[in-house]
Design an enzyme around this catalytic site. Structure first.
Site, PDB file in Angstrom:
ATOM      1  N   LYS A 190     -15.891  12.881  -4.282  1.00 56.74           N
ATOM      2  CA  LYS A 190     -15.138  13.864  -5.075  1.00 56.74           C
ATOM      3  C   LYS A 190     -15.972  15.120  -5.191  1.00 56.74           C
ATOM      4  CE  LYS A 190     -11.210  14.154  -7.387  1.00 56.74           C
ATOM      5  NZ  LYS A 190      -9.958  13.390  -7.197  1.00 56.74           N
TER       6      LYS A 190
ATOM      7  N   GLY B   1      -7.036  18.148  -2.311  1.00 60.82           N
ATOM      8  CA  GLY B   1      -6.820  18.829  -3.585  1.00 60.82           C
ATOM      9  C   GLY B   1      -6.980  17.918  -4.787  1.00 60.82           C
ATOM     10  N   ASP B   2      -6.999  18.524  -5.944  1.00 60.34           N
ATOM     11  CA  ASP B   2      -6.956  17.841  -7.239  1.00 60.34           C
ATOM     12  C   ASP B   2      -6.550  18.941  -8.237  1.00 60.34           C
ATOM     13  OD1 ASP B   2      -7.837  15.054  -8.523  1.00 60.34           O
ATOM     14  OD2 ASP B   2      -8.529  16.589  -9.899  1.00 60.34           O
TER      15      ASP B   2
ATOM     16  N   THR C  13       1.541  11.745  -4.477  1.00 55.52           N
ATOM     17  CA  THR C  13       0.957  11.111  -5.659  1.00 55.52           C
ATOM     18  C   THR C  13       2.051  10.775  -6.673  1.00 55.52           C
ATOM     19  OG1 THR C  13      -1.017  12.426  -5.254  1.00 55.52           O
ATOM     20  CG2 THR C  13      -0.886  11.276  -7.367  1.00 55.52           C
TER      21      THR C  13
ATOM     22  N   ASN D  36       1.229  19.419  -9.732  1.00 56.39           N
ATOM     23  CA  ASN D  36       1.684  18.723  -8.527  1.00 56.39           C
ATOM     24  C   ASN D  36       2.134  17.290  -8.814  1.00 56.39           C
ATOM     25  OD1 ASN D  36       0.510  16.671  -6.277  1.00 56.39           O
ATOM     26  ND2 ASN D  36       1.570  18.392  -5.333  1.00 56.39           N
TER      27      ASN D  36
END
Ligand code: NDP
Ligand code: 2IT
Length: 450
Positions: free
Chosen positions: A131, A170-171, A215, A246
């Site tokens: 991460k 992404g996050d 997700t 998102n």
């Protein structure tokens, strides 16, 4: 922090984690939750004790911290801090997102990287755990500022990446726009069109259909499976989805498709309550097109109410899907949810429930799907993107969604069966942590002392 005692072999290991990583509260929390589940595994698998697998798994393979200098629109120099924690590569290249948020520090990136190891293991796909991110705050920045920041960030990070080494995505605060600027800079510096180095790419430059939705869709599929295991479904259920980014957006879409009604969503400023059902197209216009705040929803949907500073978990629902950030549901919130008739919780976010909250859900025996299982659809579809990139192919939406759906069903069944095997039927926390751990641990033993 949860009061559940640790196995006597695991307590000293946890104490050592506390000692070696001072002040990293979220990392401590994530490690403790996993260790609380592993006592019985140590009894069944003495080889894991002998090879000190837990001690090794709690120590990242590599941690990179770097300066990110950039110039704002006024020409002023700004400095942020960048991170990439390459936690575990026993199952494949490091894989996990990048988070841009002012709250980011090493403890957040380490908790996320640690969880990612087990999540990625549960997908059944060949990806290790990592991460990264920065304490950069994208809110209120111009496209030019975002681009200059992303270019500077990648100018340092690129040397650590590669399709066989480390593959970010992404996050929070990182989506298609940011990944585009980072991919462009990677390509420029390396002189390689190496599609497999990042996932979540745009559809015109190597991205996969369904990754954007994955997700949220995956978390909804996971909850549908938990409900199915209890002879129930989303049909007619009132649902609450926190956040409006998102993950929240595509959770709302899939819940509506499966017959549920989402009545609330939020951001860090407040809550939208729409008893008649959230208008997803309006949320998407505000968040994806205008990059605005969710409060403006109520100005355009007059039947909805905006509650500034409100607590979304006070709104009665059958299904709760926390999809914003860590520790957003505490013990009190969990008790309120259960008292109001909540029967299922599916975590789109990473570690959104505090240890007290988890205890409340487990004691109430509601269907509780922890993040590392429920939100694994995002990274799983990233791995499908890597497959497409490696074969220079692109799959249809229908086929890719079918693959995602199968993966989520498999993760559900694996967690469900593992919970039964270890004598705690219905406990998906045990199921996810034990099943995720055993695969990585076995690979670590097989690969020798590395
Ligand atoms: P986005 O940046 O798209 O959206 C984040 C949403 O959460 C926003 O509504 C934001 O509100 C809210 N939020 C973020 N931080 C906070 C905070 N500290 N307090 C209150 N609200 C907050 O991110 P994503 O939707 O991608 O991510 C949401 C969650 O899902 C995160 O926990 C992430 O780790 C997890 N996740 C994401 C995956 C992905 O593929 N994107 C995969 C698996 C998990 P505001 O605008 O006010 O900040
Ligand atoms: O938390 C997560 O799983 C993500 N942010 C997605 C990671 C990825 O590599 O797709």
């Amino acid at each position: 922090m949860s009061a559940a005692p640790l196995d006597e072999k695991l307590e000293p290991i946890f104490q050592e984690v506390l000692r070696r990583n001072p002040g990293e509260l979220e990392f401590h929390q994530a490690v403790r939750e996993v260790l609380e589940c592993l006592g019985p595994v140590m009894v069944k698998h003495p080889e894991f004790v002998e090879h000190k697998v837990i001690e090794r798994i709690c120590e990242p393979e590599r941690q990179i911290i770097f300066r990110v200098p950039w110039q704002d629109d006024k020409g002023e120099v700004q400095i942020n801090r960048g991170f990439r924690v390459e936690f575990n590569s026993a199952l494949g290249p490091y894989k996990g997102g990048l988070r841009f948020h002012p709250s980011v520090y090493l403890g957040i990136i380490k908790f996320l990287g640690f969880e990612q190891i087990f999540k990625n293991s549960l997908t059944g796909l060949p990806i290790g755990g990592g991460k990264g991110g920065s304490d950069f705050d994208p809110k209120g920045k111009s496209d030019g500022e975002i681009m200059r920041f992303c270019q500077s960030f990648m100018t340092e990070l690129y040397r650590h990446l590669g399709e066989y080494t480390d593959v970010p995505a992404g996050d929070i605060g990182v989506g298609g726009r940011e990944l585009g600027f980072m991919f462009g800079q990677y390509k420029r510096i390396t002189n390689r069109y190496e599609s497999g180095v990042l996932t979540g790419k745009g559809l015109t430059w190597g991205g996969s259909l369904v990754r954007t939705e994955a997700t949220g869709y995956g978390a909804s599929f996971f909850v549908a499976e938990m409900l199915r295991a209890r002879g129930d479904s989303f049909d007619g259920k009132t649902c609450v989805v926190s956040g409006s980014g998102n993950v929240a957006i595509y959770t709302i879409e899939k819940i509506h498709e499966m017959g549920g009604k989402v009545v609330a969503c939020s951001d860090s400023n407040g809550v939208i309550y729409a008893e008649h059902g959230i208008d997803l197209a309006l949320v998407q216009r505000i968040k994806e097109v205008e990059r605005g705040r969710i409060g403006s929803y109520a100005e355009r949907d007059r039947k909805a109410r905006y509650i500034p500073g409100g607590n979304i978990w006070d709104i009665p629902c059958h299904v709760a899907m926390p999809s914003a950030t860590q520790n957003e549901i505490n013990g009190r919130d969990a008790r309120t949810l259960v008292k109001n008739g909540c029967i299922a919780v599916g975590e789109g976010a990473n570690m959104p429930t505090t240890p007290d909250g988890i205890r409340v859900f487990l004691d109430a025996k509601i269907a509780y799907g922890p993040g590392k299982a429920a939100n694994a659809g995002g990274v799983a579809t990233s791995a499908l993107e890597m497959q497409q990139n490696a074969s220079r192919d692109s799959w249809s939406f229908e086929y890719t969604e079918k693959r995602l759906h199968e993966i989520m069903r498999n993760i559900h069944d694996l967690c469900y069966q593992t919970a039964e095997e270890y004598g705690t039927p219905g406990n998906y926390v045990n199921g996810a942590n034990i099943a995720g751990f055993i695969k990585v641990a076995s690979a670590m033993v097989a690969l020798g002392l590395i």
